[in-house]
Scaffold this active site. Structure first.
Site, PDB file in Angstrom:
ATOM      1  N   ASP A 259     134.652 -44.179  46.506  1.00 31.63           N
ATOM      2  CA  ASP A 259     134.035 -42.869  46.692  1.00 31.63           C
ATOM      3  C   ASP A 259     133.340 -42.893  48.052  1.00 31.63           C
ATOM      4  O   ASP A 259     133.487 -43.841  48.809  1.00 31.63           O
ATOM      5  CB  ASP A 259     133.035 -42.557  45.563  1.00 31.63           C
ATOM      6  CG  ASP A 259     132.879 -41.047  45.335  1.00 31.63           C
ATOM      7  OD1 ASP A 259     132.521 -40.317  46.294  1.00 31.63           O
ATOM      8  OD2 ASP A 259     133.111 -40.588  44.214  1.00 31.63           O
TER       9      ASP A 259
ATOM     10  N   HIS B 106     129.903 -26.805  73.188  1.00 31.74           N
ATOM     11  CA  HIS B 106     131.169 -27.389  73.595  1.00 31.74           C
ATOM     12  C   HIS B 106     131.592 -28.547  72.701  1.00 31.74           C
ATOM     13  O   HIS B 106     132.723 -28.557  72.210  1.00 31.74           O
ATOM     14  CB  HIS B 106     131.243 -27.737  75.079  1.00 31.74           C
ATOM     15  CG  HIS B 106     132.675 -27.906  75.398  1.00 31.74           C
ATOM     16  ND1 HIS B 106     133.518 -26.820  75.585  1.00 31.74           N
ATOM     17  CD2 HIS B 106     133.459 -28.995  75.361  1.00 31.74           C
ATOM     18  CE1 HIS B 106     134.748 -27.273  75.691  1.00 31.74           C
ATOM     19  NE2 HIS B 106     134.743 -28.586  75.565  1.00 31.74           N
TER      20      HIS B 106
ATOM     21  N   LYS C   2     147.632 -37.106  74.101  1.00 31.72           N
ATOM     22  CA  LYS C   2     147.881 -36.925  72.667  1.00 31.72           C
ATOM     23  C   LYS C   2     149.144 -36.108  72.422  1.00 31.72           C
ATOM     24  O   LYS C   2     149.959 -36.452  71.568  1.00 31.72           O
ATOM     25  CB  LYS C   2     146.691 -36.244  72.008  1.00 31.72           C
ATOM     26  CG  LYS C   2     145.453 -37.129  72.016  1.00 31.72           C
ATOM     27  CD  LYS C   2     144.278 -36.494  71.286  1.00 31.72           C
ATOM     28  CE  LYS C   2     144.286 -36.799  69.809  1.00 31.72           C
ATOM     29  NZ  LYS C   2     143.797 -38.142  69.498  1.00 31.72           N
TER      30      LYS C   2
ATOM     31  N   SER D  99     123.819 -29.217  56.061  1.00 34.49           N
ATOM     32  CA  SER D  99     125.009 -29.613  55.310  1.00 34.49           C
ATOM     33  C   SER D  99     125.928 -30.464  56.177  1.00 34.49           C
ATOM     34  O   SER D  99     126.392 -31.528  55.767  1.00 34.49           O
ATOM     35  CB  SER D  99     125.743 -28.363  54.831  1.00 34.49           C
ATOM     36  OG  SER D  99     127.020 -28.695  54.350  1.00 34.49           O
ATOM     37  N   SER D 100     126.172 -30.004  57.410  1.00 36.08           N
ATOM     38  CA  SER D 100     127.053 -30.752  58.315  1.00 36.08           C
ATOM     39  C   SER D 100     126.491 -32.117  58.648  1.00 36.08           C
ATOM     40  O   SER D 100     127.225 -33.099  58.695  1.00 36.08           O
ATOM     41  CB  SER D 100     127.238 -29.990  59.617  1.00 36.08           C
ATOM     42  OG  SER D 100     128.073 -28.906  59.431  1.00 36.08           O
TER      43      SER D 100
ATOM     44  N   SER E  27     148.412 -36.138  63.240  1.00 35.39           N
ATOM     45  CA  SER E  27     148.818 -37.528  63.482  1.00 35.39           C
ATOM     46  C   SER E  27     149.259 -38.238  62.211  1.00 35.39           C
ATOM     47  O   SER E  27     149.850 -39.308  62.291  1.00 35.39           O
ATOM     48  CB  SER E  27     147.664 -38.300  64.115  1.00 35.39           C
ATOM     49  OG  SER E  27     147.277 -37.701  65.326  1.00 35.39           O
TER      50      SER E  27
ATOM     51  N   THR F 222     143.884 -35.088  76.430  1.00 30.29           N
ATOM     52  CA  THR F 222     144.544 -34.149  75.532  1.00 30.29           C
ATOM     53  C   THR F 222     146.047 -34.182  75.755  1.00 30.29           C
ATOM     54  O   THR F 222     146.836 -34.183  74.803  1.00 30.29           O
ATOM     55  CB  THR F 222     144.007 -32.720  75.756  1.00 30.29           C
ATOM     56  OG1 THR F 222     142.583 -32.775  75.795  1.00 30.29           O
ATOM     57  CG2 THR F 222     144.440 -31.785  74.651  1.00 30.29           C
TER      58      THR F 222
ATOM     59  N   ARG G 141     135.543  -8.488  76.380  1.00 31.04           N
ATOM     60  CA  ARG G 141     135.353  -8.852  74.978  1.00 31.04           C
ATOM     61  C   ARG G 141     134.304  -8.002  74.314  1.00 31.04           C
ATOM     62  O   ARG G 141     133.444  -7.438  74.980  1.00 31.04           O
ATOM     63  CB  ARG G 141     134.778 -10.274  74.884  1.00 31.04           C
ATOM     64  CG  ARG G 141     135.636 -11.413  75.189  1.00 31.04           C
ATOM     65  CD  ARG G 141     134.789 -12.670  75.199  1.00 31.04           C
ATOM     66  NE  ARG G 141     134.451 -13.115  73.862  1.00 31.04           N
ATOM     67  CZ  ARG G 141     133.973 -14.315  73.574  1.00 31.04           C
ATOM     68  NH1 ARG G 141     133.796 -15.173  74.546  1.00 31.04           N
ATOM     69  NH2 ARG G 141     133.688 -14.653  72.347  1.00 31.04           N
TER      70      ARG G 141
ATOM     71  N   HIS H 238     132.273 -12.351  61.847  1.00 28.98           N
ATOM     72  CA  HIS H 238     133.611 -12.945  61.867  1.00 28.98           C
ATOM     73  C   HIS H 238     133.547 -14.334  62.489  1.00 28.98           C
ATOM     74  O   HIS H 238     134.037 -15.309  61.922  1.00 28.98           O
ATOM     75  CB  HIS H 238     134.580 -12.039  62.634  1.00 28.98           C
ATOM     76  CG  HIS H 238     135.892 -12.679  62.971  1.00 28.98           C
ATOM     77  ND1 HIS H 238     136.856 -12.955  62.028  1.00 28.98           N
ATOM     78  CD2 HIS H 238     136.404 -13.108  64.154  1.00 28.98           C
ATOM     79  CE1 HIS H 238     137.904 -13.516  62.613  1.00 28.98           C
ATOM     80  NE2 HIS H 238     137.661 -13.631  63.905  1.00 28.98           N
TER      81      HIS H 238
ATOM     82  N   TYR I 135     135.162 -29.315  69.859  1.00 28.46           N
ATOM     83  CA  TYR I 135     135.911 -30.553  69.633  1.00 28.46           C
ATOM     84  C   TYR I 135     135.712 -31.051  68.219  1.00 28.46           C
ATOM     85  O   TYR I 135     136.606 -31.634  67.620  1.00 28.46           O
ATOM     86  CB  TYR I 135     135.572 -31.593  70.707  1.00 28.46           C
ATOM     87  CG  TYR I 135     136.155 -31.142  71.999  1.00 28.46           C
ATOM     88  CD1 TYR I 135     135.375 -30.519  72.953  1.00 28.46           C
ATOM     89  CD2 TYR I 135     137.527 -31.245  72.219  1.00 28.46           C
ATOM     90  CE1 TYR I 135     135.952 -30.022  74.112  1.00 28.46           C
ATOM     91  CE2 TYR I 135     138.102 -30.755  73.363  1.00 28.46           C
ATOM     92  CZ  TYR I 135     137.311 -30.142  74.311  1.00 28.46           C
ATOM     93  OH  TYR I 135     137.881 -29.630  75.440  1.00 28.46           O
TER      94      TYR I 135
ATOM     95  N   HIS J 121     130.885 -24.861  81.671  1.00 31.92           N
ATOM     96  CA  HIS J 121     132.063 -24.072  82.037  1.00 31.92           C
ATOM     97  C   HIS J 121     132.097 -22.771  81.220  1.00 31.92           C
ATOM     98  O   HIS J 121     132.926 -21.908  81.470  1.00 31.92           O
ATOM     99  CB  HIS J 121     133.369 -24.861  81.864  1.00 31.92           C
ATOM    100  CG  HIS J 121     133.691 -25.252  80.460  1.00 31.92           C
ATOM    101  ND1 HIS J 121     133.893 -26.546  80.070  1.00 31.92           N
ATOM    102  CD2 HIS J 121     133.882 -24.516  79.331  1.00 31.92           C
ATOM    103  CE1 HIS J 121     134.180 -26.595  78.784  1.00 31.92           C
ATOM    104  NE2 HIS J 121     134.180 -25.377  78.314  1.00 31.92           N
ATOM    105  N   HIS J 122     131.185 -22.631  80.270  1.00 28.98           N
ATOM    106  CA  HIS J 122     131.041 -21.359  79.568  1.00 28.98           C
ATOM    107  C   HIS J 122     130.103 -20.435  80.336  1.00 28.98           C
ATOM    108  O   HIS J 122     129.849 -19.319  79.894  1.00 28.98           O
ATOM    109  CB  HIS J 122     130.464 -21.593  78.165  1.00 28.98           C
ATOM    110  CG  HIS J 122     131.313 -22.465  77.303  1.00 28.98           C
ATOM    111  ND1 HIS J 122     132.321 -21.971  76.491  1.00 28.98           N
ATOM    112  CD2 HIS J 122     131.314 -23.816  77.120  1.00 28.98           C
ATOM    113  CE1 HIS J 122     132.896 -22.986  75.848  1.00 28.98           C
ATOM    114  NE2 HIS J 122     132.306 -24.110  76.212  1.00 28.98           N
TER     115      HIS J 122
ATOM    116  N   GLU K 212     130.937 -28.754  69.777  1.00 27.43           N
ATOM    117  CA  GLU K 212     131.308 -28.088  68.527  1.00 27.43           C
ATOM    118  C   GLU K 212     132.794 -27.759  68.483  1.00 27.43           C
ATOM    119  O   GLU K 212     133.435 -27.937  67.444  1.00 27.43           O
ATOM    120  CB  GLU K 212     130.482 -26.805  68.367  1.00 27.43           C
ATOM    121  CG  GLU K 212     130.963 -25.829  67.296  1.00 27.43           C
ATOM    122  CD  GLU K 212     130.827 -26.349  65.872  1.00 27.43           C
ATOM    123  OE1 GLU K 212     130.153 -27.389  65.682  1.00 27.43           O
ATOM    124  OE2 GLU K 212     131.405 -25.736  64.969  1.00 27.43           O
TER     125      GLU K 212
ATOM    126  N   TRP L 174     128.632 -14.566  67.919  1.00 28.15           N
ATOM    127  CA  TRP L 174     128.339 -15.857  67.284  1.00 28.15           C
ATOM    128  C   TRP L 174     127.612 -16.785  68.245  1.00 28.15           C
ATOM    129  O   TRP L 174     126.997 -17.747  67.824  1.00 28.15           O
ATOM    130  CB  TRP L 174     129.617 -16.515  66.744  1.00 28.15           C
ATOM    131  CG  TRP L 174     130.319 -17.412  67.700  1.00 28.15           C
ATOM    132  CD1 TRP L 174     131.192 -17.053  68.676  1.00 28.15           C
ATOM    133  CD2 TRP L 174     130.185 -18.833  67.811  1.00 28.15           C
ATOM    134  NE1 TRP L 174     131.614 -18.159  69.372  1.00 28.15           N
ATOM    135  CE2 TRP L 174     131.020 -19.262  68.864  1.00 28.15           C
ATOM    136  CE3 TRP L 174     129.445 -19.790  67.100  1.00 28.15           C
ATOM    137  CZ2 TRP L 174     131.127 -20.600  69.250  1.00 28.15           C
ATOM    138  CZ3 TRP L 174     129.560 -21.128  67.472  1.00 28.15           C
ATOM    139  CH2 TRP L 174     130.393 -21.522  68.543  1.00 28.15           C
TER     140      TRP L 174
END
Lengths: 370, 186, 526
Positions: free
Chosen positions: C99, C247, C325, C163-164, C262, C322, C444, C70, C251, C296-297, C249, C135
């Site tokens: 293009d 981390h 924004k 790919s990314s 926006s 943040t 979890r 998932h 963002y 912080h993880h 990732e 994950w």
């Protein structure tokens, strides 16, 4: 009896992890737990106030600044002053939050001397507790999930402490600084008891430390909090805090029992002794999967089993090493040699098996030596 | 039809490919060694230095007494008996101390173990010096063999004042296969 | 080279060989939606098992495979490719380019994704089952103790990462080199800015993920001990490397969503985006900060107190840009003349729910409090608020907003509103109670739980079924629009919409801006 009474008192109290539909963290019973709870509430309320302000402005705008009410759009689109203001003010709010957060964190890292040190080792999927003793006479035991497979697979009603009950809790004295040395046997686990606000990862090959001072007697329940494989959700923690006197008595009794078991391993035991002890081990460790009459269930039947009735070596292998790839764990480390001998003797003689076989502790020791 | 100079695009792409490759290399060439260096230098993960310590001074601080605890853990499927001969010792910083760990191989096959040390609190690791340790090398034991494995250590006089107890934990791992394949590789 | 003047090729080979950014954008969008449904199916299995205490439907080992897949499918298959699809469709049109800079690499960037995910999904049928280590795949559960499928998992991650990286290189090269004359950086739409910054993040950290999984591969197959204490390694090293990727990732996931919002809020407020320059700086600040907060993880891993304090302070700081924004979006709405079509509804939903997720993020950043939150459902609630009500709502808004421009057909507005409300309600019923059970002590990644968590879990599961069903409504709305929606031919489909794409015919022709446009004097980039 005393345990059941305590358990009931605790279930009723809002302090208990068993309280239904709790929506908030509990302050728990320790000083640091209360500090953490207060910090949590402080941050939460600050966020609520900011949220009400921001959403208030937003919803007002949604109600009033609408095209369908004929409102005409302004075209202002920047203001350096305002940008600076809403950068600086939040920064200071964060500093204000960081102050109590820092002091609470420093408190959690307190390094004052402890009076009792306990080695906590995470296994797939149970905990081992070892009380470090100056003279090397460490009391050590495993703490396994006590909830039966029947409850998990919905063939029996679920008890109140469903999934939070163990066969042997960790017993600690109240009002004593207890230091936990946390490590793991295989993969990363994590030892968490919310009511005492202790959580520390258990990392194989490394040792972490944390501590607690529990002021109130009671049962405190927690769970493993790091994914550690299939049965990660099935390795709970129960801490039983008792008065220092009661603790001293318990510890002495445990040391005595351990010594006695070690001594027994050298002796020959009678069939009756083995059967009596074996039945109790079977009921505690095997019954959940193998059935109250050895009829099987999640596990194979014991009654009439080819392994149980057959050659002892193979039977010892299954008990000591388990059967990899199945739910049958290795019990070689979990059961003492005396208990292993007793339960195998019981299995070979109960449920109509009637082999008359006697398995001595020394048979188990020799088999382990190969 | 690109109406911009193709060179600009090639330039940008080249630089980005270099960055991507550099970040990949960064993991192996920088992150791993940096982690080890920082852990060694600061003792962050409680790992004491892996090499024998050569004592600089021999002043003993008699005014301080540090309790050193010894803990032994078997990693999964490691069937050896493994335990410290004493669970704790009271030592003075600067003094050289000796102890042994007992190990026995109860199986019918020759095996090789690796003991991995870990220290708590982790910031004490930088101040815990092992002049001799069975953890420096792999430890072979024949079938049914046993050994008393020596450890000699000095607690540094500069140990922070608030640390009064140091726990040294060893986890033994079965590295028989690893040791055999290293032998085979030679 | 003259082929493309005659319109697109016909049949399957059009899609296999296309180098057209619109075609490729379309493929990314459909692929990501299919992955969203697949990942959603795994979530339905999870929530069905968690509907009641006790094991009813699956075994614990299979449950762990569901939670792992998932997460992987949603992050790498649904969210990231969907925003890449958006980037492909919109960036060239928004900057007046014909293009992307590297059209053929663009094709490969997309076409390696289906085989990559096929490989990942096929692990379900392998001996030992699919990856079941979450994950976040911490070692040694994902190395020494992993099923044989871990090798295919590692290859799949490499493919997805390639790919990314290729996509990001393309985006950067396009934005840096192909803007229409007069379109300076500070005149670009904010969506382009957020993607530019995101693309830099991707180029920097996807290789780190590749490094991490390569080290896993070496530990599993080549006898190294990066993450195994036995050979002198350290499982915590894995966590540092993973989260150094992990981390940034998150963002990467949210910045393009910020860009979409926006664009859409100003359109439906009929008012320019407030604080354009600040929004650019805030995005850059968030991206920079995202590199220095990873641990912080890992607050409970046994870090020294100085490390914990540093990571706590740095993480708390992210609340500043943040917040800036959020305030700027609200100020955009303020004294606008708003209307509440479906894209705007999803953006307002984003604004409220993402902000709530930001608040729980701030709570989580407080290290000692995190001792009680870490690895509980409180964290699960937090990241679903920011990723689903954040990124997915934004993506949904984008589809409703730009679909008319892409297809020349309008979706049914009432059906769109129904989709919004059912999604909004379903989402909150699913995830709000998860805050409660997390605070009350539910960990979890468990397939079964104690009785005191039962009621909120049942509620959460019901919410999940509602939310899942609403995504089928989304699918219906999109297909109904494309096949039978009212035709739209105004260039400016929405009267408040600004930007070069809204000067193009509707639907946008196969090739656009083959001649660079002249920017209007007033162009402010949004």
């Amino acid at each position: 009896m005393k345990k059941a009474l305590l358990a009931m008192l605790f279930a009723a109290s809002p302090l208990s992890v068993l309280a239904q539909n709790q929506v908030n963290m509990a302050p728990g019973v320790t000083a640091i737990g209360a500090e953490i709870y207060d910090l949590h509430m402080l941050i939460m309320w600050i966020c609520v106030v900011i949220g009400i302000a921001v959403f208030g402005v937003m919803f007002y705008s949604i109600l009033v600044h609408r095209k369908d009410k004929g409102f005409k759009a302004s075209q202002f689109h920047e203001s350096t002053k305002v940008e600076i203001a809403w950068t600086i003010v939040p920064f200071f709010i964060l500093v204000a939050m960081a102050v109590p957060a820092t002091s609470t964190l420093l408190e959690a890292y307190n390094s004052d001397e402890s009076e009792l040190d306990i080695l906590v080792t995470g296994y797939q999927w149970k905990w081992k507790y070892e009380y470090l003793d100056e003279s090397g006479n460490n009391v050590s035991f495993f703490s396994n999930l006590a909830t039966s497979q029947g409850q998990i697979y919905n063939t029996e009603p679920k008890e109140m402490e469903y999934l939070l009950d163990v066969d042997e809790p960790l017993v600690i004295p109240t009002n004593t600084k207890v230091r936990f040395l946390v490590t793991a046997n295989d993969v990363i686990h994590s030892w968490w008891v919310p009511d005492i606000a202790v959580k520390k990862d258990a990392i194989p090959g490394f040792i972490n430390e944390t501590w607690t001072i529990v002021p109130e007697e009671g049962l405190y329940r927690g769970q493993c909090t790091e994914l550690c494989g299939a049965y990660h959700g099935f390795m709970p923690i129960v801490v039983h805090a008792v008065s220092p006197d009661d603790f001293a008595q318990w510890l002495a009794a445990k040391q005595g029992a351990q010594a006695a078991t070690a001594a027994m391993a050298e002796q020959e035991m009678s069939l009756e002794e083995l059967l009596a002890r074996g039945e109790s081990v079977y009921n505690g460790q095997c019954l959940a999967c193998h059935g109250v009459n050895g009829e099987g269930g999640v596990g194979n039947a014991i009654a009439g089993s080819a392994v149980v009735l057959g050659e002892l070596g193979a039977h010892l292998d299954v008990g000591i090493k388990g059967v990899p790839g199945t739910a049958m764990q290795a019990f070689g480390d979990i059961l003492s040699d005396v208990d292993m001998a007793a339960v195998l003797t019981y299995q070979r003689n109960a449920f109509g098996n009637n082999t008359g076989d006697v398995v001595q502790p020394s048979d188990v020791v020799e088999h382990k030596q190969g | 039809m690109m109406r911009i100079s193709g060179n600009n695009v090639v330039d940008t792409v080249t630089k980005l490919v270099v960055v991507a490759a550099a970040m990949f290399a960064f993991v192996f060439v920088v992150m791993v060694p940096l982690y080890d260096v920082l852990c060694d230098a600061l003792g962050i993960n409680g790992k004491p230095a892996g090499d024998a310590y050569v004592a600089a001074s021999t002043d003993i601080d008699e005014s301080r007494e540090i309790t050193v605890q010894f803990v032994a853990t078997n990693n999964e499927n490691m069937p050896w008996a493994f335990s410290p001969s004493v669970t704790m010792m009271k030592v003075h910083p600067g003094a050289a101390n000796d102890t042994v760990f007992y190990a026995a191989n109860p199986t019918p096959r020759d095996m090789v173990a690796q003991a991995i040390p870990s220290i708590s609190p982790s910031r004490a690791a930088a101040y815990f010096h092992k002049t001799e340790c069975f953890c420096f090398n792999q430890q072979p034991l024949q079938a049914s063999g046993e050994a008393n494995m020596p450890l000699q250590f000095i607690v540094d006089q500069a140990l922070p004042a608030d640390i009064k107890t140091i726990t040294l934990s060893y986890t033994i791992f079965d590295v028989t296969d690893m040791a055999n394949s290293q032998l085979a590789a030679r | 080279m003259g082929d493309h003047h005659h319109g697109p090729a016909k049949g399957l080979s059009r899609w296999l060989f296309t180098t057209n950014h619109k075609d490729i954008g379309t493929m990314y969008l459909w692929f990501s939606f299919a992955m969203f449904l697949l990942g959603g199916f795994f979530a339905m299995v999870i929530r069905a098992e968690l509907f009641q205490p006790g094991m009813q439907l699956v075994e614990p080992a299979f449950f762990n495979q569901m939670t792992t897949l998932h997460g992987l499918v949603m992050v790498f298959g649904a969210i990231m490719p969907s925003f890449v699809g958006l980037a492909n469709w919109l960036i060239p049109m928004m900057i007046g380019a014909p293009d992307m800079a590297l059209p053929r690499m663009n094709n490969w960037s997309f076409w390696i994704l289906p085989p990559g995910f096929l490989m990942l999904a096929s692990t379900l049928f392998m001996e030992g089952g699919a990856p079941a280590f979450g994950w976040t795949f911490y070692a040694p559960l994902s190395t020494t103790y992993a099923a044989p499928s871990v090798t295919f998992f590692i290859f799949a991650i490499h493919v997805l990462g390639m790919s990314s990286i290729m996509g990001s290189i393309n985006i950067i090269a396009t934005v840096m080199n192909m803007r229409a004359p007069g379109m300076t950086y500070m005149k670009m739409p904010l969506f382009v800015w957020t993607w530019l910054i995101t693309a830099f993040l991707l180029v920097a950290v996807m290789p780190v993920l590749a490094g991490a999984v390569t080290m896993m591969l070496m530990d599993v197959h080549f006898g190294t001990s990066f993450f195994s204490a036995a050979g002198g390694g350290d499982p915590v090293l894995f966590q540092h490397i993973f989260w150094f990727f992990g981390h940034p990732e998150v963002y990467i996931i949210i910045l393009p969503a910020f860009g979409v919002v926006s664009q859409i809020i100003p359109a439906f407020s009929r008012k320019p985006l407030f604080g354009y320059a600040s929004m650019v700086y805030a995005t850059a600040a968030i991206a920079f900060l995202s590199f220095i907060v990873w641990a912080h993880h890992m607050y409970t891993v046994g870090m020294p107190v100085a490390g914990e304090l540093y990571f706590m302070y740095a993480t708390m700081l992210i609340a500043v840009p943040t917040g800036v924004k959020v305030f700027n979006w609200v100020s955009t709405m303020w004294r606008g003349a708003m209307s509440f079509e479906t894209p705007m509804l999803f953006c307002i939903g984003f604004l409220v729910l993402f902000t709530i997720g930001g608040f729980t993020g701030l709570m989580l950043s407080i290290a000692p409090a995190d001792f009680q939150y870490h690895d509980t459902y409180f964290v699960v609630a937090h990241f679903h608020y920011v990723m689903v009500a954040g990124a997915v709502f934004s993506m949904t808004a984008a589809v409703y907003f730009w679909l008319p421009k892409w297809t020349g057909r309008m979706y049914n507005e009432s059906m769109g509103k129904i989709h919004f409300w059912v999604s909004f309600i379903g989402f909150n019923i699913t995830f709000f109670p998860q805050h409660f059970v997390g605070l009350a002590g539910m960990p979890r990644r468990i397939p079964d739980y104690s009785l005191q968590f039962a009621d909120f879990n049942m509620m959460s599961s019901i919410g999940a079924f509602i939310y899942g069903a609403s995504q089928l409504l989304f699918l219906y709305n999109v297909i109904a629009a494309i096949v039978a929606g009212d035709k739209v031919s105004d260039e400016k489909v929405w009267d408040g919409a600004e930007g070069l794409e809204w000067t193009l015919p509707t639907p946008a022709p196969y090739h656009t801006f083959e001649v660079p446009p002249t920017l209007p004097e007033s162009a402010h980039g949004h």
